[in-house]
Enzyme design. Structure first.
Site, PDB file in Angstrom:
ATOM      1  CB  CYS A   2      -0.848   0.057   1.249  1.00 28.33           C
ATOM      2  SG  CYS A   2      -1.887  -1.342   1.503  1.00 28.33           S
ATOM      3  NE  ARG A  27       6.749   1.639  -2.914  1.00 33.45           N
ATOM      4  CZ  ARG A  27       7.665   1.172  -2.090  1.00 33.45           C
ATOM      5  NH1 ARG A  27       7.343   0.387  -1.103  1.00 33.45           N
ATOM      6  NH2 ARG A  27       8.918   1.500  -2.251  1.00 33.45           N
ATOM      7  CD1 TRP A  75      -1.832  -5.741  -3.965  1.00 28.25           C
ATOM      8  CD2 TRP A  75      -1.288  -6.600  -1.982  1.00 28.25           C
ATOM      9  NE1 TRP A  75      -1.508  -7.060  -4.144  1.00 28.25           N
ATOM     10  CE2 TRP A  75      -1.172  -7.614  -2.950  1.00 28.25           C
ATOM     11  CE3 TRP A  75      -1.006  -6.916  -0.664  1.00 28.25           C
ATOM     12  CZ2 TRP A  75      -0.789  -8.911  -2.636  1.00 28.25           C
ATOM     13  CZ3 TRP A  75      -0.615  -8.210  -0.341  1.00 28.25           C
ATOM     14  CH2 TRP A  75      -0.512  -9.184  -1.330  1.00 28.25           C
ATOM     15  CG  ASN A 100       1.084   1.395   3.851  1.00 30.38           C
ATOM     16  OD1 ASN A 100      -0.039   1.571   3.413  1.00 30.38           O
ATOM     17  ND2 ASN A 100       2.173   1.905   3.312  1.00 30.38           N
ATOM     18  N   GLY A 101       0.091  -2.211   6.413  1.00 29.59           N
ATOM     19  CA  GLY A 101       0.498  -3.279   7.321  1.00 29.59           C
ATOM     20  C   GLY A 101      -0.680  -4.124   7.753  1.00 29.59           C
ATOM     21  CD  GLU A 484      13.664 -14.030 -11.720  1.00 31.60           C
ATOM     22  OE1 GLU A 484      13.218 -14.650 -10.742  1.00 31.60           O
ATOM     23  OE2 GLU A 484      13.329 -12.878 -11.990  1.00 31.60           O
ATOM     24  CE  LYS A 488      10.297 -11.559 -13.235  1.00 28.57           C
ATOM     25  NZ  LYS A 488      11.134 -11.337 -12.154  1.00 28.57           N
ATOM     26  CD  GLU A 491       6.940 -12.141 -10.924  1.00 23.97           C
ATOM     27  OE1 GLU A 491       7.042 -11.823  -9.748  1.00 23.97           O
ATOM     28  OE2 GLU A 491       7.823 -11.872 -11.764  1.00 23.97           O
ATOM     29  CG  HIS A 507      14.036 -38.633 -12.441  1.00 22.33           C
ATOM     30  ND1 HIS A 507      14.288 -39.977 -12.301  1.00 22.33           N
ATOM     31  CD2 HIS A 507      15.230 -38.061 -12.730  1.00 22.33           C
ATOM     32  CE1 HIS A 507      15.573 -40.204 -12.477  1.00 22.33           C
ATOM     33  NE2 HIS A 507      16.173 -39.062 -12.739  1.00 22.33           N
ATOM     34  CE  LYS A 606       9.667  -3.509  -7.679  1.00 19.55           C
ATOM     35  NZ  LYS A 606      10.149  -4.529  -8.612  1.00 19.55           N
TER      36      LYS A 606
HETATM   37  N1  HGA Z   1      -4.436  -4.412   6.218  1.00 19.68           N
HETATM   38  C1  HGA Z   1      -4.840  -3.236   5.500  1.00 19.68           C
HETATM   39  C2  HGA Z   1      -3.661  -2.621   4.781  1.00 19.68           C
HETATM   40  C3  HGA Z   1      -3.042  -3.594   3.814  1.00 19.68           C
HETATM   41  C4  HGA Z   1      -1.648  -3.269   3.352  1.00 19.68           C
HETATM   42  O1  HGA Z   1      -0.836  -2.623   4.007  1.00 19.68           O
HETATM   43  N2  HGA Z   1      -1.242  -3.788   2.203  1.00 19.68           N
HETATM   44  O2  HGA Z   1       0.077  -3.577   1.724  1.00 19.68           O
HETATM   45  C5  HGA Z   1      -5.962  -3.544   4.522  1.00 19.68           C
HETATM   46  O3  HGA Z   1      -6.206  -4.707   4.164  1.00 19.68           O
HETATM   47  O4  HGA Z   1      -6.643  -2.610   4.116  1.00 19.68           O
END
Ligand code: HGA
Length: 611
Positions: A2, A27, A75, A100-101, A484, A488, A491, A507, A606
């Protein structure tokens, strides 16, 4: 992951917030939102699902000016990507938070807060923070003091930005596990989760440390450390060219970053090579003394960085004679690990904020490793700050979610580590070191030659247009290169790709091979070449279509169902770096052909700062 942006100013800062979000969008990008205090003192927000451009459109049809505000790209970790889960989150109509978190005790806090009468309007863990803060404000009306109280009850990781309509003179920040930086302006100040978001408004930054709380006003910044004491954090002037966040003439950041590799590899080598040896001091003043004691290496990393670690294992054992283990951080951090005496702990991460890698480092520090070394692209990251030694990869900001130049510069850094350890411990032949130093000097030119094959690889990508599965093969240190390449392709083109050491084909995976399964192979001219050629025959015999990137001296020829791309000749030890290039180009052109979102592939982000 985020992104957070915040500002307190005398002018309207809506455009600054939106521009900041755009710069952070790489990100995390499932939704975006902004909260601003308008001139009537009313806190208002706009939130939209999708990219920042959706929010921008909403703001242009219904403008929202304000001089104090916070903004976020999300995110999702808790609760689906939806407008009601998008940040900022409110408590009542006066208090707004972006986060964020992950708050690990969110369920328990939610129950407590519900018991106190709070009504939740989202499924996020974040919403507990804003109600908890509101609750604290009832007994402690000063916003800063209330935030200090509230964070004591949060378990998990957070980078927070907070504003209140009732105390409009300040923007608050709190950091524990998620990075935050204050941007210092003239009569205005800013906050972001990455300085990249603020390069448009300032070049002076103050990085918050773990546990810091900051009160940011228009004309002052006050920071308190984790122990509650006031602290002065250093102001840093940032010099990296702002153009790094611009894709210039390239269609995608990923293509730009692939083509930057000769330049950034050159930069990563600069100042680190003597005439015939590696300058061990590049790893820091303590390095020579510590390296002399190293008897084992433990590498921990995630994703692409893990593949770099896998290549390094071949190098460390073959060239420097040092036993090496490599493990993904998300496993390592929860496993009971037996540490061999005198083991160097090496972590690898582009951002230096990768949550699993950081946690593995923190656990590792309790386990009795000799010392820790970070290979990282961000000098002010947590990983670098918390390691005893570091070697920075000087790749510059990497915007494309799929890592390219970060990987090759990590490989270069790991080769420098291999040569340094071998040199200090006397296990590397001096003539071989001198030869490899010479080869490293020539590497940027070789990479340029490989990039010149761009259009050849573009043509080959057409073979994948209708395919749903593919295999990547390599032997020795090329096996992680194949891994790798497969990563790629997965992804960014969403084609299922698996990598195998070529000798493992018979195998099991050979059962999958038919004319619908392209098989990509990297084949330098080394002692495993003849064995690899036999493996390729096994594929052809089952009708599999082969794409072979082979040394020009390997004598491999085009034939029915076999497409050979000749690679410039290179010393076998450096071949993994060179052979990465065509695989990056291949995944890029297949993705373009498939019309996917190359720089921002679905479901990914990211700098993975959550567990
Ligand atoms: N947990 C929060 C923020 C998510 C986050 O930091 N993502 O990188 C949420 O889900 O909104």
């Amino acid at each position: 992951m985020c992104g957070i942006v915040g500002a307190v100013a005398e002018r309207s800062i809506t455009a600054v917030l939106v521009e900041g979000l755009k710069r952070l969008e790489y990100r995390g990008y499932d939704s975006a939102g902004v909260a601003l205090l308008d001139d009537q003192g009313v806190l208002q927000r706009r939130r939209r699902v999708g990219k920042v451009s959706e929010l921008e459109t909403a703001l242009s049809s219904e403008p929202l000016p304000g001089r104090l505000g916070i903004a976020h790209t999300r995110w999702a970790t808790h609760g689906a990507p939806s407008e009601r889960n998008a940040h900022p989150h409110f408590s009542g109509s006066d208090l707004a938070v972006v986060h964020n978190g992950i708050i690990e005790n969110h369920e328990q806090l939610r129950e407590q807060l519900k018991g106190l009468g709070y009504v939740f309007s989202s499924d996020t863990d974040t919403e507990v923070i804003v109600h908890l803060l509101d609750h604290k404000l009832k007994s402690q009306p000063d916003l800063t003091a209330a935030l200090k109280e509230a964070v004591k009850e949060l378990h998990g990781a957070y980078g927070l930005a907070v504003i209140s309509a009732k105390q409009p003179d300040r923007l608050l920040a709190a950091r524990s596990g998620s990075p935050l930086v204050i941007g210092l302006g003239l009569g205005e100040n800013f906050l972001a989760s990455d300085q990249l978001a603020l390069r448009q408004v300032t070049d002076r930054f103050m990085y918050l440390e773990e546990g810091d709380i900051a009160e940011i006003r228009r004309d002052s910044v006050q920071v308190w450390a984790a122990d509650g004491q006031p602290v002065v954090r250093e102001t840093v002037q940032y010099h990296e060219g702002a153009e790094a966040a611009d894709k210039g003439a390239y269609r995608h950041f990923m293509l730009k970053e692939i083509h930057e590799q000769p330049k950034v590899v050159q930069r990563t080598l600069e100042g680190r090579l003597g005439s015939d040896h590696v300058l061990v001091q590049a790893f820091g003043p303590l390095a020579a003394e510590l390296f002399a004691k190293v008897r084992n290496v433990q590498i921990v990393a995630c994703g692409t960085s893990y593949h770099a670690g896998m290549v390094a294992r071949y190098w460390l054992e073959e060239l420097a004679g040092i036993p090496c283990q490599v493990e993904v951080a998300s496993e390592f951090r929860y496993r009971k690990v037996v540490v061999q005496p005198d083991t160097l702990f090496v972590s690898i991460s582009q951002s230096g904020e990768t949550a699993d890698t950081l946690a593995a480092l923190r656990n590792g520090k309790e386990l009795g490793y000799l010392a820790s070394l970070a290979i990282c692209n961000v000098g002010i990251s947590s990983l670098v700050r918390e390691s005893d030694l570091c070697l920075l990869t000087l790749a510059g900001p990497e915007i494309g979610v799929a890592s390219t130049k970060a990987f090759t510069t990590q490989l270069v850094a790991l080769m420098l580590l291999t040569l340094s350890l071998g040199q200090v411990r006397g296990t590397l032949d001096k003539a071989l070191e001198a030869e490899l130093v010479d080869e490293l000097r020539r590497l940027p030119t070789r990479l340029g030659e490989a990039l010149a094959m761009d259009s050849v690889v573009d043509k080959i990508s057409e073979l994948f247009a209708e395919k749903h599965h593919s295999l990547f093969l390599g032997r020795g240190a090329q096996y992680p290169v194949a891994m790798e390449g497969a990563l790629k392709l997965k992804e960014i083109s969403y084609i299922h790709a698996e990598a195998y050491p070529a000798g493992e084909l018979k195998h099991g995976p050979l059962a999958l091979v038919d004319s619908d399964m392209p098989v990509v192979t990297v084949a330098p001219n080394n002692e495993l070449l003849e064995k690899l050629k036999s493996n390729l025959q096994e594929v052809r015999a089952r009708g599999g279509e082969l794409i072979v990137f082979a040394d020009e001296q390997a004598g491999m020829r085009n034939g029915e169902g076999t497409h050979v791309v000749n690679m410039p000749h290179i010393h076998d030890a450096l071949a993994p770096i060179l052979y990465t290039i065509p695989l990056q180009l291949l995944s890029y052109y297949v993705a373009v052909l498939k019309g996917t979102d190359v720089d921002q592939p679905r479901n990914l982000a990211k700098s993975v700062t959550v567990e």
